[in-house]
Structures are given as C-alpha cells and as structure tokens.
Design an enzyme around this catalytic site. Structure first.
Site, PDB file in Angstrom:
ATOM      1  N   GLU A  37       0.865  -1.197   0.000  1.00 31.15           N
ATOM      2  CA  GLU A  37       0.000   0.000   0.000  1.00 31.15           C
ATOM      3  C   GLU A  37       0.893   1.236   0.000  1.00 31.15           C
ATOM      4  OE1 GLU A  37      -4.280   1.263   1.519  1.00 31.15           O
ATOM      5  OE2 GLU A  37      -3.590  -0.542   0.521  1.00 31.15           O
ATOM      6  N   ASP A  66      -9.450   0.988  -3.867  1.00 32.83           N
ATOM      7  CA  ASP A  66      -8.943   1.732  -2.722  1.00 32.83           C
ATOM      8  C   ASP A  66      -9.998   2.764  -2.342  1.00 32.83           C
ATOM      9  OD1 ASP A  66      -6.646   1.674  -0.985  1.00 32.83           O
ATOM     10  OD2 ASP A  66      -6.469   3.797  -1.484  1.00 32.83           O
ATOM     11  N   PHE A 142     -20.040  -2.390   6.948  1.00 28.63           N
ATOM     12  CA  PHE A 142     -18.768  -2.590   7.644  1.00 28.63           C
ATOM     13  C   PHE A 142     -18.076  -1.237   7.810  1.00 28.63           C
ATOM     14  CE2 PHE A 142     -15.698  -2.064   4.116  1.00 28.63           C
ATOM     15  CZ  PHE A 142     -16.554  -2.112   3.037  1.00 28.63           C
ATOM     16  N   TYR A 144     -16.825   2.219   8.243  1.00 27.34           N
ATOM     17  CA  TYR A 144     -17.423   3.502   8.632  1.00 27.34           C
ATOM     18  C   TYR A 144     -18.934   3.561   8.380  1.00 27.34           C
ATOM     19  CZ  TYR A 144     -12.578   5.056   8.900  1.00 27.34           C
ATOM     20  OH  TYR A 144     -11.245   5.183   9.238  1.00 27.34           O
ATOM     21  N   LYS A 163     -27.472  -0.016  -0.382  1.00 29.06           N
ATOM     22  CA  LYS A 163     -26.157   0.634  -0.339  1.00 29.06           C
ATOM     23  C   LYS A 163     -25.481   0.564  -1.716  1.00 29.06           C
ATOM     24  CE  LYS A 163     -21.492   0.411   1.524  1.00 29.06           C
ATOM     25  NZ  LYS A 163     -20.465  -0.284   2.310  1.00 29.06           N
ATOM     26  N   HIS A 168     -20.370   4.824  -3.184  1.00 32.78           N
ATOM     27  CA  HIS A 168     -19.096   5.122  -3.842  1.00 32.78           C
ATOM     28  C   HIS A 168     -18.604   3.906  -4.637  1.00 32.78           C
ATOM     29  CE1 HIS A 168     -18.896   3.407   0.073  1.00 32.78           C
ATOM     30  NE2 HIS A 168     -17.589   3.252   0.089  1.00 32.78           N
TER      31      HIS A 168
HETATM   32  P1  ITT Z   1      -7.859  -3.857   0.534  1.00 36.32           P
HETATM   33  O1  ITT Z   1      -7.110  -5.114   0.797  1.00 36.32           O
HETATM   34  O2  ITT Z   1      -8.848  -3.994  -0.597  1.00 36.32           O
HETATM   35  O3  ITT Z   1      -6.988  -2.630   0.370  1.00 36.32           O
HETATM   36  P2  ITT Z   1      -8.769  -2.475   2.947  1.00 36.32           P
HETATM   37  O4  ITT Z   1      -9.771  -2.841   3.990  1.00 36.32           O
HETATM   38  O5  ITT Z   1      -7.370  -2.178   3.375  1.00 36.32           O
HETATM   39  O6  ITT Z   1      -8.788  -3.639   1.846  1.00 36.32           O
HETATM   40  P3  ITT Z   1      -9.137   0.274   1.981  1.00 36.32           P
HETATM   41  O7  ITT Z   1      -7.745   0.671   2.321  1.00 36.32           O
HETATM   42  O8  ITT Z   1      -9.640   0.655   0.635  1.00 36.32           O
HETATM   43  O9  ITT Z   1      -9.362  -1.300   2.107  1.00 36.32           O
HETATM   44  O10 ITT Z   1     -10.182   0.797   3.024  1.00 36.32           O
HETATM   45  C1  ITT Z   1      -9.985   1.930   3.788  1.00 36.32           C
HETATM   46  C2  ITT Z   1     -10.841   1.863   5.017  1.00 36.32           C
HETATM   47  O11 ITT Z   1     -12.142   2.309   4.679  1.00 36.32           O
HETATM   48  C3  ITT Z   1     -10.975   0.511   5.663  1.00 36.32           C
HETATM   49  O12 ITT Z   1     -10.879   0.706   7.056  1.00 36.32           O
HETATM   50  C4  ITT Z   1     -12.361   0.039   5.261  1.00 36.32           C
HETATM   51  O13 ITT Z   1     -12.960  -0.764   6.259  1.00 36.32           O
HETATM   52  C5  ITT Z   1     -13.096   1.349   5.098  1.00 36.32           C
HETATM   53  N1  ITT Z   1     -14.094   1.239   4.033  1.00 36.32           N
HETATM   54  C6  ITT Z   1     -13.851   0.987   2.723  1.00 36.32           C
HETATM   55  N2  ITT Z   1     -14.999   0.893   2.044  1.00 36.32           N
HETATM   56  C7  ITT Z   1     -15.992   1.096   2.936  1.00 36.32           C
HETATM   57  C8  ITT Z   1     -17.391   1.109   2.850  1.00 36.32           C
HETATM   58  O14 ITT Z   1     -18.026   0.868   1.715  1.00 36.32           O
HETATM   59  N3  ITT Z   1     -18.084   1.322   3.977  1.00 36.32           N
HETATM   60  C9  ITT Z   1     -17.462   1.558   5.139  1.00 36.32           C
HETATM   61  N4  ITT Z   1     -16.155   1.552   5.327  1.00 36.32           N
HETATM   62  C10 ITT Z   1     -15.408   1.335   4.218  1.00 36.32           C
END
Ligand code: ITT
Length: 180
Positions: A37, A66, A142, A144, A163, A168
C-alpha cells in the site's frame, strides 16, 4: 460470463463487488495478492500502483479497490489513511473528534484500479456525499458505514442492495464495467 480478478484482503468489499458487478454481467473471482500500500495523498495513485503491481506479479488483468472517507471539517481526514484510522481509532474516536462540530459533511470515495499485464493502469472514481452521524447506527455493512448518514439513514441501516445502488463503490464499479 466475463470474469474480473479482484485483489483485496477485505471480505466485505469482495461481497459488495460480486453483487454490484453481477448486475452488469460480470463474475468476480477473488485473488490473493498482498500488494504494497503506497503512502500517497490521493486514492488514484494508490489504486493505480496496486493494480499495476498485481498485474505484473500474476501476469493477468487485475482490479483493485482503494476507498476512504473524507470529512470536510477535518480537511479531508482520514481520506487515504482511512484503514489506519479505523484500525487504531475506530468509529467511536472519530465521533469524538467531531463532537460539537456543526459542519458534518463527508464524502465516501472509491477508486477502482484496473491493469492488464504490460499496460498502463486505468482508474475509475465513485463518490457519495453524506454526513457524519452523531452516534453509530445500524448493524449492516462494515467499517465507517454506521457513522455515515445518507439522507436520514446511515449506511449501516441500509440493506446491501440499497447501499450498492448509491454507494461510492457501486458508482466506481459500474463506471469501470461500462468502460470494460
Ligand atoms: P484492501 O485489501 O482492498 O486494500 P482495505 O480494507 O485495506 O482492503 P481500503 O484501504 O480501501 O481497504 O479501506 C480503507 C478503510 O475504509 C478501511 O478501514 C475500510 O474498512 C473502510 N471502508 C472501505 N470501504 C468502505 C465502505 O463501503 N463502507 C465503510 N467503510 C469502508
């Protein structure tokens, strides 16, 4: 059905991606590819790098996702640091940071990165605007979701299909599928 290889460590994202892309005729296959990352200020750079890294390593087309939440009153924090903040502070402490703050506007963003071996990566951005709730609400979703208010319900109070229709991730993945 055309297959999309999705590299993620997040089972919730995988489930959402399967539902979103199924509605537009794509099957999602999960792949394990623990890409580094990148530390960057924007999701596009992180996503493009991740997709290209995996495509090179696995020698096949790869999609990554991401995502982050950008809170206006906190100058866009946690944004690209959303994962770190969720792991180390959690929703309760984010709500504490927002105590007494009148401007509660926030944007959820997903950047889908896609790369074919030997090619440059492409990115597709999806956003949804909402507000930070006063307290956590709802058992669905999950991360946020319980503190992200969309109209009068949090994402945590929405059913998965509700949702996905407005999220997004839904917007970014449908854009990607349209391009594909
Ligand atoms: P990857 O292996 O796909 O990167 P990750 O959980 O590390 O998985 P991100 O860095 O993209 O994914 O996520 C950033 C944060 O935002 C992470 O704590 C997620 O739980 C949260 N997040 C991502 N998408 C979300 C959603 O649709 N609703 C709520 N929280 C979300």
């Amino acid at each position: 059905m055309h297959k999309i290889h999705f590299a993620t460590s997040n089972a919730h994202k995988l489930k959402e991606a399967r539902n979103i892309l199924d509605t537009v005729g794509y099957e999602v296959e999960h792949i394990d590819c623990d890409y580094p990352e990148l530390q960057a200020d924007d999701l596009e750079t992180i996503s493009a790098y991740g997709a290209q890294w995996c495509a090179r390593k696995l020698d096949k087309p790869v999609m990554v996702d991401d995502s982050g939440i950008f809170i206006e009153a906190l100058n866009g924090f946690p944004g690209p640091y959303s994962r770190y903040v969720e792991d180390h502070l959690g929703n309760r402490n984010v709500l504490k940071l927002m105590e007494g703050v009148a401007n509660r506007k926030a944007v959820f963003m997903t950047v889908v990165g896609y790369c074919e071996p030997g090619c440059e990566p492409h990115t597709f951005t999806g956003e949804v605007e909402g507000n930070i709730a006063i307290e956590e609400r709802g058992m669905n979703g999950f991360g946020y979701d319980p503190i992200f208010l969309y109209n009068d319900r949090t994402f945590g109070e929405l059913q998965d299909h509700e949702k996905n229709r407005i999220s997004h991730r839904g917007n970014a993945m449908r854009k990607f599928a349209g391009w594909l």
